[in-house]
Motif scaffolding. Sequence first.
Motif, PDB file in Angstrom:
ATOM      1  N   UNK A 235      29.281  41.678  71.228  1.00 58.80           N
ATOM      2  CA  UNK A 235      29.997  40.612  71.912  1.00 58.80           C
ATOM      3  C   UNK A 235      29.786  39.314  71.168  1.00 58.80           C
ATOM      4  N   UNK A 236      30.691  38.362  71.375  1.00 58.29           N
ATOM      5  CA  UNK A 236      30.538  37.046  70.749  1.00 58.29           C
ATOM      6  C   UNK A 236      31.380  36.041  71.521  1.00 58.29           C
ATOM      7  N   UNK A 237      30.953  34.796  71.508  1.00 59.36           N
ATOM      8  CA  UNK A 237      31.657  33.737  72.219  1.00 59.36           C
ATOM      9  C   UNK A 237      31.186  32.382  71.702  1.00 59.36           C
ATOM     10  N   UNK A 238      31.976  31.368  71.962  1.00 64.12           N
ATOM     11  CA  UNK A 238      31.480  30.012  71.703  1.00 64.12           C
ATOM     12  C   UNK A 238      30.316  29.729  72.655  1.00 64.12           C
ATOM     13  N   UNK A 239      29.454  28.810  72.266  1.00 64.77           N
ATOM     14  CA  UNK A 239      28.353  28.440  73.143  1.00 64.77           C
ATOM     15  C   UNK A 239      28.149  26.941  73.081  1.00 64.77           C
ATOM     16  N   UNK A 240      27.934  26.330  74.237  1.00 69.58           N
ATOM     17  CA  UNK A 240      27.735  24.893  74.285  1.00 69.58           C
ATOM     18  C   UNK A 240      29.006  24.139  74.623  1.00 69.58           C
TER      19      UNK A 240
ATOM     20  N   UNK B 110      31.610  23.023  72.926  1.00 67.14           N
ATOM     21  CA  UNK B 110      32.900  23.398  72.374  1.00 67.14           C
ATOM     22  C   UNK B 110      33.490  22.358  71.433  1.00 67.14           C
ATOM     23  N   UNK B 111      34.707  22.672  70.940  1.00 67.97           N
ATOM     24  CA  UNK B 111      35.423  21.850  69.942  1.00 67.97           C
ATOM     25  C   UNK B 111      34.649  21.768  68.628  1.00 67.97           C
ATOM     26  N   UNK B 112      33.650  22.586  68.471  1.00 70.74           N
ATOM     27  CA  UNK B 112      32.778  22.582  67.305  1.00 70.74           C
ATOM     28  C   UNK B 112      31.465  23.205  67.698  1.00 70.74           C
ATOM     29  N   UNK B 113      30.429  22.937  66.930  1.00 69.23           N
ATOM     30  CA  UNK B 113      29.128  23.499  67.266  1.00 69.23           C
ATOM     31  C   UNK B 113      29.042  24.972  66.944  1.00 69.23           C
ATOM     32  N   UNK B 114      28.444  25.756  67.835  1.00 69.07           N
ATOM     33  CA  UNK B 114      28.023  27.117  67.536  1.00 69.07           C
ATOM     34  C   UNK B 114      28.746  28.194  68.340  1.00 69.07           C
ATOM     35  N   UNK B 115      28.683  29.407  67.799  1.00 70.64           N
ATOM     36  CA  UNK B 115      28.969  30.617  68.572  1.00 70.64           C
ATOM     37  C   UNK B 115      27.661  31.375  68.739  1.00 70.64           C
ATOM     38  N   UNK B 116      27.665  32.328  69.676  1.00 73.33           N
ATOM     39  CA  UNK B 116      26.550  33.256  69.818  1.00 73.33           C
ATOM     40  C   UNK B 116      27.116  34.665  69.751  1.00 73.33           C
ATOM     41  N   UNK B 117      26.410  35.547  69.055  1.00 68.68           N
ATOM     42  CA  UNK B 117      26.825  36.948  68.949  1.00 68.68           C
ATOM     43  C   UNK B 117      25.675  37.840  69.398  1.00 68.68           C
ATOM     44  N   UNK B 118      26.015  38.895  70.127  1.00 65.30           N
ATOM     45  CA  UNK B 118      25.035  39.869  70.616  1.00 65.30           C
ATOM     46  C   UNK B 118      24.909  40.973  69.571  1.00 65.30           C
ATOM     47  N   UNK B 119      23.731  41.061  68.947  1.00 67.69           N
ATOM     48  CA  UNK B 119      23.541  41.972  67.812  1.00 67.69           C
ATOM     49  C   UNK B 119      22.206  42.711  67.947  1.00 67.69           C
ATOM     50  N   UNK B 120      22.073  43.597  68.946  1.00 67.26           N
ATOM     51  CA  UNK B 120      20.780  44.252  69.177  1.00 67.26           C
ATOM     52  C   UNK B 120      20.334  45.085  67.979  1.00 67.26           C
ATOM     53  N   UNK B 121      19.088  44.904  67.603  1.00 62.80           N
ATOM     54  CA  UNK B 121      18.529  45.603  66.447  1.00 62.80           C
ATOM     55  C   UNK B 121      18.601  44.744  65.203  1.00 62.80           C
ATOM     56  N   UNK B 122      17.536  44.751  64.430  1.00 64.60           N
ATOM     57  CA  UNK B 122      17.481  43.883  63.249  1.00 64.60           C
ATOM     58  C   UNK B 122      18.515  44.264  62.199  1.00 64.60           C
ATOM     59  N   UNK B 123      18.844  45.553  62.101  1.00 63.50           N
ATOM     60  CA  UNK B 123      19.830  45.978  61.106  1.00 63.50           C
ATOM     61  C   UNK B 123      21.208  45.396  61.419  1.00 63.50           C
TER      62      UNK B 123
END
Length: 308
Positions: free
Chosen positions: A266-271, A273-286
Amino acid sequence: MGEGKGYGKVILFNEHFVVYGIPCIVSSIDRYTTCRVERTHGSGWIVEDLRPSTPGYKEDKLEQQKDSINRILAAMNIEPRDFCLKITFGGNLVAASGIGASAASCVALARALSDEFNLNLNDDRINEIAYEGEKAYHGSPSGVDNAAATYGGVLWFIRGNPPTIERLRLAGSVEILMADTGIVADTSKVVASVRERMNREKEKFDKIFAQARELAYEAREALLSMDLKKVGELMIENHRLLQEIGVSSRDLDRLVEIALDAGALGAKMTGGGWGGNIVALVPGEDLQEKVAQAIEKEGYKVLKTKIW
């Protein structure tokens, strides 16, 4: 000399909606801002900001930072008349939009002042003071950023007086990553834009907000049961709702697309908006490393971290 620390944060669900009393899920991250305060000769205060930052962030936020410091001093009844306060910010949290940089600095300053003046303030009072400082950056903040910066962990947050703040204890830690557009945004302007559109398109926004409320409860259950596939699906849906209220951007949408194409659950903007960051769900270091490389290949900066 007094010292303090405040965590960075990632909003997993319902930024902006939280302003209107809809539940939000936020997590601290393992990056933080530090603050050191020292009394020296003179009067007033001076600040040295040594935080790593997105280019232009500290310059753009300088007047807001000054206002924030004054608000925090007033809230703590500290008047530097017979002494000068030297305030030094540092730490490993990058000062950027969407990562809770302002809240982390407010919490760090409040804790450092409490330490220097032997006030022995508890976390609840630190959180209240940091909220006053956040008003300089956000106008009418929800309080979610300073809560994450103060308490740490994954939090269920509902705006109110007092707010509802509940720790959601996950069965284990989960890898995420954040990717920075490099664009510095003014959260207060984004919030004002949402309010203006909501007043113009009330029926449309009522439906969107109802969906966001339902989604929050689904996300809560998915996180507590560690159903990460469901969490990812809900993040994608939350991003769509944020697009509909006009707070995403082409760069944020592009980063979400890159992360999902590389295998993020999953992924989405975070904070704000109009810039800044996204967050992505990436379980596992690989998987975390695979998605990070795909994003970095496109020229964006990535922060690999965990929620717990």
